[in-house]
Design a protein around this motif. Structure first.
Motif, PDB file in Angstrom:
ATOM      1  N   ILE A  46       8.158   9.033   6.125  1.00  0.00           N
ATOM      2  CA  ILE A  46       7.679   9.688   7.338  1.00  0.00           C
ATOM      3  C   ILE A  46       8.521   9.236   8.534  1.00  0.00           C
ATOM      4  CG2 ILE A  46       5.737   9.883   8.943  1.00  0.00           C
ATOM      5  CD1 ILE A  46       3.859   9.558   6.545  1.00  0.00           C
ATOM      6  N   ALA A  47       8.717   7.931   8.636  1.00  0.00           N
ATOM      7  CA  ALA A  47       9.455   7.384   9.768  1.00  0.00           C
ATOM      8  C   ALA A  47      10.913   7.835   9.750  1.00  0.00           C
ATOM      9  CB  ALA A  47       9.355   5.859   9.773  1.00  0.00           C
ATOM     10  N   ILE A  48      11.532   7.828   8.562  1.00  0.00           N
ATOM     11  CA  ILE A  48      12.940   8.230   8.473  1.00  0.00           C
ATOM     12  C   ILE A  48      13.096   9.698   8.867  1.00  0.00           C
ATOM     13  CG2 ILE A  48      14.847   8.685   6.883  1.00  0.00           C
ATOM     14  CD1 ILE A  48      14.191   6.166   5.412  1.00  0.00           C
ATOM     15  N   ALA A 100       9.929   7.789  -5.801  1.00  0.00           N
ATOM     16  CA  ALA A 100      10.112   6.355  -5.572  1.00  0.00           C
ATOM     17  C   ALA A 100       9.170   5.883  -4.471  1.00  0.00           C
ATOM     18  CB  ALA A 100      11.569   6.068  -5.193  1.00  0.00           C
ATOM     19  N   ALA A 101       9.051   6.716  -3.424  1.00  0.00           N
ATOM     20  CA  ALA A 101       8.205   6.325  -2.293  1.00  0.00           C
ATOM     21  C   ALA A 101       6.731   6.284  -2.700  1.00  0.00           C
ATOM     22  CB  ALA A 101       8.404   7.293  -1.124  1.00  0.00           C
ATOM     23  N   VAL A 102       6.285   7.325  -3.429  1.00  0.00           N
ATOM     24  CA  VAL A 102       4.887   7.345  -3.878  1.00  0.00           C
ATOM     25  C   VAL A 102       4.620   6.133  -4.769  1.00  0.00           C
ATOM     26  CG1 VAL A 102       3.200   8.581  -5.287  1.00  0.00           C
ATOM     27  CG2 VAL A 102       4.610   9.831  -3.648  1.00  0.00           C
ATOM     28  N   GLY A 103       5.585   5.855  -5.657  1.00  0.00           N
ATOM     29  CA  GLY A 103       5.442   4.697  -6.545  1.00  0.00           C
ATOM     30  C   GLY A 103       5.326   3.404  -5.750  1.00  0.00           C
ATOM     31  N   ALA A 104       6.215   3.256  -4.760  1.00  0.00           N
ATOM     32  CA  ALA A 104       6.211   2.020  -3.967  1.00  0.00           C
ATOM     33  C   ALA A 104       4.908   1.880  -3.198  1.00  0.00           C
ATOM     34  CB  ALA A 104       7.403   2.007  -3.011  1.00  0.00           C
ATOM     35  N   THR A 105       4.449   2.993  -2.614  1.00  0.00           N
ATOM     36  CA  THR A 105       3.204   2.953  -1.846  1.00  0.00           C
ATOM     37  C   THR A 105       2.022   2.587  -2.737  1.00  0.00           C
ATOM     38  OG1 THR A 105       4.002   4.574  -0.255  1.00  0.00           O
ATOM     39  CG2 THR A 105       1.625   4.330  -0.443  1.00  0.00           C
ATOM     40  N   LEU A 106       1.928   3.287  -3.893  1.00  0.00           N
ATOM     41  CA  LEU A 106       0.815   2.981  -4.792  1.00  0.00           C
ATOM     42  C   LEU A 106       0.919   1.558  -5.311  1.00  0.00           C
ATOM     43  CD1 LEU A 106       0.319   6.289  -6.790  1.00  0.00           C
ATOM     44  CD2 LEU A 106      -1.144   5.292  -5.023  1.00  0.00           C
ATOM     45  N   GLY A 107       2.150   1.129  -5.607  1.00  0.00           N
ATOM     46  CA  GLY A 107       2.351  -0.236  -6.110  1.00  0.00           C
ATOM     47  C   GLY A 107       1.831  -1.264  -5.122  1.00  0.00           C
ATOM     48  N   ALA A 108       2.244  -1.115  -3.868  1.00  0.00           N
ATOM     49  CA  ALA A 108       1.820  -2.082  -2.849  1.00  0.00           C
ATOM     50  C   ALA A 108       0.314  -1.994  -2.641  1.00  0.00           C
ATOM     51  CB  ALA A 108       2.564  -1.831  -1.538  1.00  0.00           C
ATOM     52  N   ALA A 109      -0.211  -0.761  -2.574  1.00  0.00           N
ATOM     53  CA  ALA A 109      -1.640  -0.597  -2.315  1.00  0.00           C
ATOM     54  C   ALA A 109      -2.467  -1.199  -3.448  1.00  0.00           C
ATOM     55  CB  ALA A 109      -1.980   0.886  -2.145  1.00  0.00           C
ATOM     56  N   LEU A 110      -2.064  -0.915  -4.705  1.00  0.00           N
ATOM     57  CA  LEU A 110      -2.863  -1.398  -5.832  1.00  0.00           C
ATOM     58  C   LEU A 110      -2.715  -2.901  -6.014  1.00  0.00           C
ATOM     59  CD1 LEU A 110      -2.446   1.536  -8.365  1.00  0.00           C
ATOM     60  CD2 LEU A 110      -4.326   1.030  -6.791  1.00  0.00           C
ATOM     61  N   THR A 111      -1.499  -3.431  -5.788  1.00  0.00           N
ATOM     62  CA  THR A 111      -1.334  -4.884  -5.861  1.00  0.00           C
ATOM     63  C   THR A 111      -2.248  -5.562  -4.850  1.00  0.00           C
ATOM     64  OG1 THR A 111       0.984  -4.494  -6.399  1.00  0.00           O
ATOM     65  CG2 THR A 111       0.357  -6.749  -5.856  1.00  0.00           C
ATOM     66  N   THR A 167      10.030  -8.262   6.413  1.00  0.00           N
ATOM     67  CA  THR A 167       9.381  -6.961   6.300  1.00  0.00           C
ATOM     68  C   THR A 167       9.391  -6.391   4.889  1.00  0.00           C
ATOM     69  OG1 THR A 167      11.445  -5.981   6.990  1.00  0.00           O
ATOM     70  CG2 THR A 167       9.755  -6.189   8.659  1.00  0.00           C
ATOM     71  N   GLY A 168       9.424  -7.238   3.892  1.00  0.00           N
ATOM     72  CA  GLY A 168       9.504  -6.727   2.526  1.00  0.00           C
ATOM     73  C   GLY A 168       8.132  -6.426   1.926  1.00  0.00           C
ATOM     74  N   PHE A 169       8.132  -6.285   0.614  1.00  0.00           N
ATOM     75  CA  PHE A 169       6.930  -6.029  -0.183  1.00  0.00           C
ATOM     76  C   PHE A 169       5.816  -7.044   0.092  1.00  0.00           C
ATOM     77  CE2 PHE A 169       4.675  -6.413  -4.302  1.00  0.00           C
ATOM     78  CZ  PHE A 169       4.213  -5.121  -4.421  1.00  0.00           C
ATOM     79  N   PRO A 170       6.145  -8.368   0.158  1.00  0.00           N
ATOM     80  CA  PRO A 170       5.069  -9.346   0.381  1.00  0.00           C
ATOM     81  C   PRO A 170       4.289  -9.068   1.656  1.00  0.00           C
ATOM     82  CG  PRO A 170       7.106 -10.460  -0.181  1.00  0.00           C
ATOM     83  CD  PRO A 170       7.457  -9.015  -0.003  1.00  0.00           C
ATOM     84  N   LEU A 171       4.980  -8.645   2.723  1.00  0.00           N
ATOM     85  CA  LEU A 171       4.283  -8.391   3.981  1.00  0.00           C
ATOM     86  C   LEU A 171       3.251  -7.278   3.794  1.00  0.00           C
ATOM     87  CD1 LEU A 171       3.890  -8.711   7.035  1.00  0.00           C
ATOM     88  CD2 LEU A 171       5.633  -6.975   7.343  1.00  0.00           C
ATOM     89  N   THR A 216       4.994   2.823   7.764  1.00  0.00           N
ATOM     90  CA  THR A 216       5.478   3.616   8.892  1.00  0.00           C
ATOM     91  C   THR A 216       5.969   2.701  10.009  1.00  0.00           C
ATOM     92  OG1 THR A 216       3.739   5.179   8.347  1.00  0.00           O
ATOM     93  CG2 THR A 216       4.905   5.544  10.406  1.00  0.00           C
ATOM     94  N   ILE A 217       5.218   1.633  10.249  1.00  0.00           N
ATOM     95  CA  ILE A 217       5.548   0.764  11.381  1.00  0.00           C
ATOM     96  C   ILE A 217       6.771  -0.104  11.074  1.00  0.00           C
ATOM     97  CG2 ILE A 217       4.700  -1.004  12.944  1.00  0.00           C
ATOM     98  CD1 ILE A 217       1.856  -0.054  12.126  1.00  0.00           C
ATOM     99  N   ILE A 218       6.767  -0.761   9.922  1.00  0.00           N
ATOM    100  CA  ILE A 218       7.856  -1.708   9.657  1.00  0.00           C
ATOM    101  C   ILE A 218       8.956  -1.083   8.825  1.00  0.00           C
ATOM    102  CG2 ILE A 218       6.283  -3.670   9.753  1.00  0.00           C
ATOM    103  CD1 ILE A 218       6.556  -3.842   6.721  1.00  0.00           C
ATOM    104  N   GLN A 219       8.773   0.142   8.397  1.00  0.00           N
ATOM    105  CA  GLN A 219       9.749   0.848   7.586  1.00  0.00           C
ATOM    106  C   GLN A 219      10.147   0.071   6.334  1.00  0.00           C
ATOM    107  OE1 GLN A 219      12.788   2.911   9.735  1.00  0.00           O
ATOM    108  NE2 GLN A 219      11.553   2.879  11.579  1.00  0.00           N
ATOM    109  N   SER A 220       9.130  -0.310   5.571  1.00  0.00           N
ATOM    110  CA  SER A 220       9.402  -0.846   4.251  1.00  0.00           C
ATOM    111  C   SER A 220       9.212   0.302   3.259  1.00  0.00           C
ATOM    112  CB  SER A 220       8.463  -2.006   3.936  1.00  0.00           C
ATOM    113  OG  SER A 220       7.128  -1.571   3.916  1.00  0.00           O
ATOM    114  N   THR A 221       9.896   0.206   2.123  1.00  0.00           N
ATOM    115  CA  THR A 221       9.959   1.316   1.181  1.00  0.00           C
ATOM    116  C   THR A 221       8.589   1.888   0.864  1.00  0.00           C
ATOM    117  OG1 THR A 221      11.700   0.008   0.220  1.00  0.00           O
ATOM    118  CG2 THR A 221      11.069   2.003  -0.966  1.00  0.00           C
ATOM    119  N   GLY A 222       8.481   3.196   0.936  1.00  0.00           N
ATOM    120  CA  GLY A 222       7.218   3.847   0.620  1.00  0.00           C
ATOM    121  C   GLY A 222       7.092   5.148   1.395  1.00  0.00           C
TER     122      GLY A 222
END
Lengths: 271, 324, 265
Positions: free
Chosen positions: A225-227, A73-84, A135-139, A214-220
């Motif tokens: 890492i932060a958790i 889920a985290a890898v998906g969220a990270t790639l999703g945000a990065a690619l978007t 601190t959600g996805f849009p940020l 890592t800084i704002i602790q949004s899903t990914g």
């Protein structure tokens, strides 16, 4: 860096196999050395004794990552945000870069603005953006776009602005309509440059996404890492950091390949 | 030719700049609609941004169906800091958020629309949280912490305020005390290595502190200060009083249930953190309660003004939703 | 193409910024919103912060750490880079490790560095050095390898001693690449520095912006953000001046590698 980095496959001739064995031997030695240093710095007298988990624990944690649903889920969220973010930055950067390349007056007028905006350390925008966006996805996407739009913009502008004088004469003489020129001449001509922009931006997108998470602790991945860090699970934290590094590495490889395929496609040279 | 080409470009640039500005200024839109009424058969969907601590009961409420019973379809989002929580309320991505009382008062003093609609009473010290100092450090009372460096998990927040008051009431001078923000997980190391003189630590991390705990130093005036304040915008709270009531009722049930079923709370912690089994076992659970004591909130606001946390006083009427 | 008059050129670059500032000044003053406070107030806050506020102190602290970290990163990067650039075998051996280290999210290591090095400037300097070293190192390697064929062979043929060869031939020839690496390192360094000031920090411009945001001081948050942007820009300008000065004898444009300077990753 572009040309030379790609030219690593220099001729090694017949001694190739021996050299390869030698290289791998040294690599093994290097790994052992680093592992030894790591374990040494965990000795009781070391200030890092409490902080660094045994390498074996990190290995176990790393091997266990694929079994955890939250990893995927985290890898998906990270790639999703990065690619978007990357996609938005690409569209925005290429469009604005084309505009600036076509209209020198606009480029001149906006140069200072662009330079100022480019110089902004992206994470420094977080406090203001948190106030505005939460601190959600849009940020995360906004931060990624802010970081990645510049390589696209700058490279596209350079590529478009450098229209070959002979081509320019042809275009002018035949009064080729502007939109057609942009589509058929300028953008294709700028493609290799845009490819370089894509390579830089793709590498940046992943790093910036993970940093933001890592800084704002949004899903990914960054949040994992932060958790882990905040739960005192250091081995798990290092495992996630390694996974993040591997993801970044994979994206780099992908980016270089993407750049190469864009660069290979060159319009016929004129003159 | 040159002058001729300059014009349209300049106009275009100006137009672009103007539209970018407009887009930025048009950031906030105000929705207006019928008040929402929760109904178990047609639940109202809301998003709740929980605080980074004391969020367990929200998951319990979801699992036990308390939200559904009260006609709510709640999406729980993990929150981080109060500024982010209140931003989420302002831009409508969440309807309710867990914040701290002090952070909410700070926001209100700056003119940000944030109403406390309920809260977890707390700050009651248990034997496993509080101020820890190095053994033999010579810090025996709050006044000794004058000039010390203290690690807390959030600057300019409840802990800092109450500690400053404690130091001053004990005869010390808190203006000489330095506070530094460090996550709970990293505090023990900071104390052990002498980076800080004291830490405010909570369980489970407090079980492995290499140090001694100062007895509860807090002033009795602030007993019952909200550990977490449930906050909504006044616009949303006034528009949808039934939703707020349903939420606070569901949470009150969840808190009661959580107090009786510590295992359910630990299961939530296991799910959302990476705590080890031993740490999980060592985690001391607080006694949840859904109450807000207006007098304590008022005293907090006054103390914040005294200590320069805020520049102007805040009236209770600006802070609390009527009837909460 | 005739060159425009200098005054005209400056005006051509400045008018839009001036117009934008003016429009924002008026717009935010006429229609102030909570999150977009009057720009005049923000600018006044910046001025106050510099004159009698803590802003100057925060900035000095940040810049000091940045420069210290960059210096360490540059020394380490250039010396290791020289070594790897001159030895094909060493380069091939460590390259995978270098790529992995470069791809490691540095920001995630800040808590660890703080736990290790304390609450002072040390962990901040360390994280800047850790972020800065890779672009400088990799660019040095590229610079050294790129010129191996010609000048170095001649120098070797004439049996110029190694130290002299490095100082007189290799380093000057690789300088454009190295400086391009430093430029990337600078922008990376500023970025990680700001983050390091958001974790267990007590001063610094990043700390100041974060605390303003946390305490809903929106004017202060904007003020700090603007200062950060302008400082970043001025640092870039300074870097460009250094590059120009160091390479003034170099013919033509500054090598193709300047295109990379936007990279933060």
């Amino acid at each position: 860096m572009t040309a030379t980095a790609l030219a690593t496959g220099r001729p090694v001739a017949t001694a190739g196999a021996r050299t390869r064995r030698l290289v791998w031997g040294w690599r093994l030695a290097l790994v052992l050395l680093l592992a030894g240093l790591w374990e040494l710095s965990r000795a009781p007298w070391s200030p890092a004794a409490e902080l660094l988990p045994p390498l074996a624990d990190i290995g176990v944690a790393l091997a266990g990552l694929p079994l955890r649903a939250e990893t995927w889920a985290a890898v998906g969220a990270t790639l999703g945000a990065a690619l978007t973010g990357l996609a938005i930055a690409g569209v925005l950067g290429v469009a604005l870069g084309t505009l600036l390349g076509l209209l020198p007056a606009v480029a001149r007028a906006t140069r200072l603005l662009v330079e100022l905006a480019r110089a902004m350390p992206v994470f420094g925008l977080l406090p203001v953006c948190i106030l505005l966006l939460g601190t959600g996805f849009p940020l995360t996407v906004v931060i990624v776009v802010t970081a990645c739009v510049w390589p696209f913009l700058v490279q596209t502008r350079l590529g478009v602005a450098g229209l070959h004088p002979q081509l320019r004469d042809v275009v002018r003489a035949y009064r080729v309509p502007r939109p057609l020129v942009v589509r058929r001449v300028l953008l294709p001509q700028a493609l290799p440059m845009i490819g370089t922009g894509l390579r830089i931006a793709l590498a940046m997108a992943v790093v910036v996404t993970i940093g933001t998470e890592t800084i704002i602790q949004s899903t990914g991945l960054g949040e994992r890492i932060a958790i882990a860090e905040r739960s005192g699970a250091m081995a798990l934290m290092f495992a996630y950091v390694l996974l993040a590094a591997l993801l970044g590495l994979a994206c780099n490889v992908l980016a270089v390949a993407a750049e190469r395929s864009l660069t290979r496609w060159r319009p016929a040279e004129v003159g | 030719m040159h002058a001729h080409r300059h014009r349209p470009a300049a106009v275009l640039t100006a137009a672009l700049a103007a539209s970018a500005l407009l887009a930025a200024l048009a950031g906030c839109a105000a929705p207006a609609a019928e008040p929402l009424v929760p109904d178990p058969d047609a639940p109202v969907a809301i998003t709740v941004l929980v605080a980074p601590v004391y969020f367990e009961a929200n998951y319990v409420a979801e699992a036990q169906g308390f939200y559904a019973e009260h006609g709510l379809d709640v999406t729980i989002q993990r929150g981080t800091t109060a500024d982010a929580a209140l931003a989420a309320l302002a831009n409508g991505s969440a309807q309710l958020a867990g914040s701290s009382g002090v952070a909410t008062i700070t926001a209100a003093s700056r003119g940000i629309d944030a109403r406390i609609v309920g809260g977890i009473s707390g700050m009651d010290e248990d034997a496993n949280s509080g101020i820890y100092v190095g053994a033999g450090s010579g810090f025996d009372s709050p006044a000794d912490l004058t000039g010390a460096t203290i690690a807390i998990n959030g600057l300019r927040n409840t802990t800092e305020l109450l500690l400053r008051i404690a130091i001053d009431e004990d005869g010390g001078d808190s203006s000489k005390t330095q506070f530094v923000e460090i996550p709970y997980s990293a505090m023990n190391q900071s104390l052990a290595s002498g980076q800080v003189d004291a830490i405010y630590q909570v369980s489970p991390f407090s079980s492995s502190v290499d140090g001694v705990r100062l007895e509860n130093p807090y002033s009795a005036d602030f007993a019952g200060a909200p550990a977490v304040a449930w906050v909504a915008t006044s616009a949303y709270a006034e528009q949808n009083p039934a939703v707020i009531d349903a939420y606070t009722a569901a949470m009150a049930e969840a808190y009661a249930y959580a107090n009786e079923h510590p295992d359910a709370v630990r299961a939530v912690l296991d799910e959302v953190t990476e705590l080890s089994a031993e740490d999980l076992e060592a985690t001391e659970l607080i006694e949840f309660g859904m109450t807000i004591e207006p007098e304590v909130v008022g005293r907090l606001a006054d103390a914040m003004l005294d200590y320069g946390f805020i520049d102007r006083g805040v009236e209770l009427a600006e802070l609390l939703r009527e009837g909460s | 193409m005739r060159r425009a008059h200098p005054v005209r050129r400056v005006l051509g670059e400045l008018w839009l910024v001036a117009l934008l500032v003016a429009v924002l000044l008026v717009a935010t003053a006429l229609a102030p919103s909570l999150y977009f406070p009057p720009l005049g107030e923000v600018l006044a806050a910046i001025a106050r912060g510099f004159v009698d506020g803590p802003l100057l102190g925060h900035l000095a602290y940040s810049l000091g750490n940045l420069l210290a970290g960059l210096a360490i990163g540059a020394v380490a990067g250039v010396s290791i880079g020289l070594l790897l650039g001159m030895s094909e075998l060493a380069h091939r051996v460590v390259d995978p490790a270098l790529q992995l280290l470069r791809a490691t999210p540095k920001v995630a290591l800040i808590p660890l560095l703080v736990a290790l090095l304390g609450l002072g400037a040390e962990p901040k300097i360390a994280i800047v050095a850790l972020a800065a070293v890779w672009p400088i190192l990799l660019n040095t390697v590229d610079g050294v390898r790129g010129l191996e064929a010609n000048a170095v062979d001649v120098a070797r043929a004439f049996q110029i001693p190694l130290g002299l060869r490095i100082r007189r031939v290799i380093l000057p020839a690789a300088l454009p690449q190295i400086l391009a690496g430093v430029a990337i390192a600078l922008s990376l360094g500023v970025t990680v520095l700001v983050v390091s000031e958001m974790y267990a920090a007590t001063q610094g411009i990043g700390f100041s912006v974060l605390q303003s945001g946390r305490s809903f001081d929106i004017v202060g948050t904007w003020a700090g953000t603007i200062v950060l942007g302008v400082v970043g820009y001025l640092l870039n300008l300074a870097m460009l001046a250094v590059e120009r000065r160091a390479l003034h004898w170099h013919h033509g444009p500054l090598d193709g590698s300047t295109e990379e300077r936007g990279a933060r990753g």
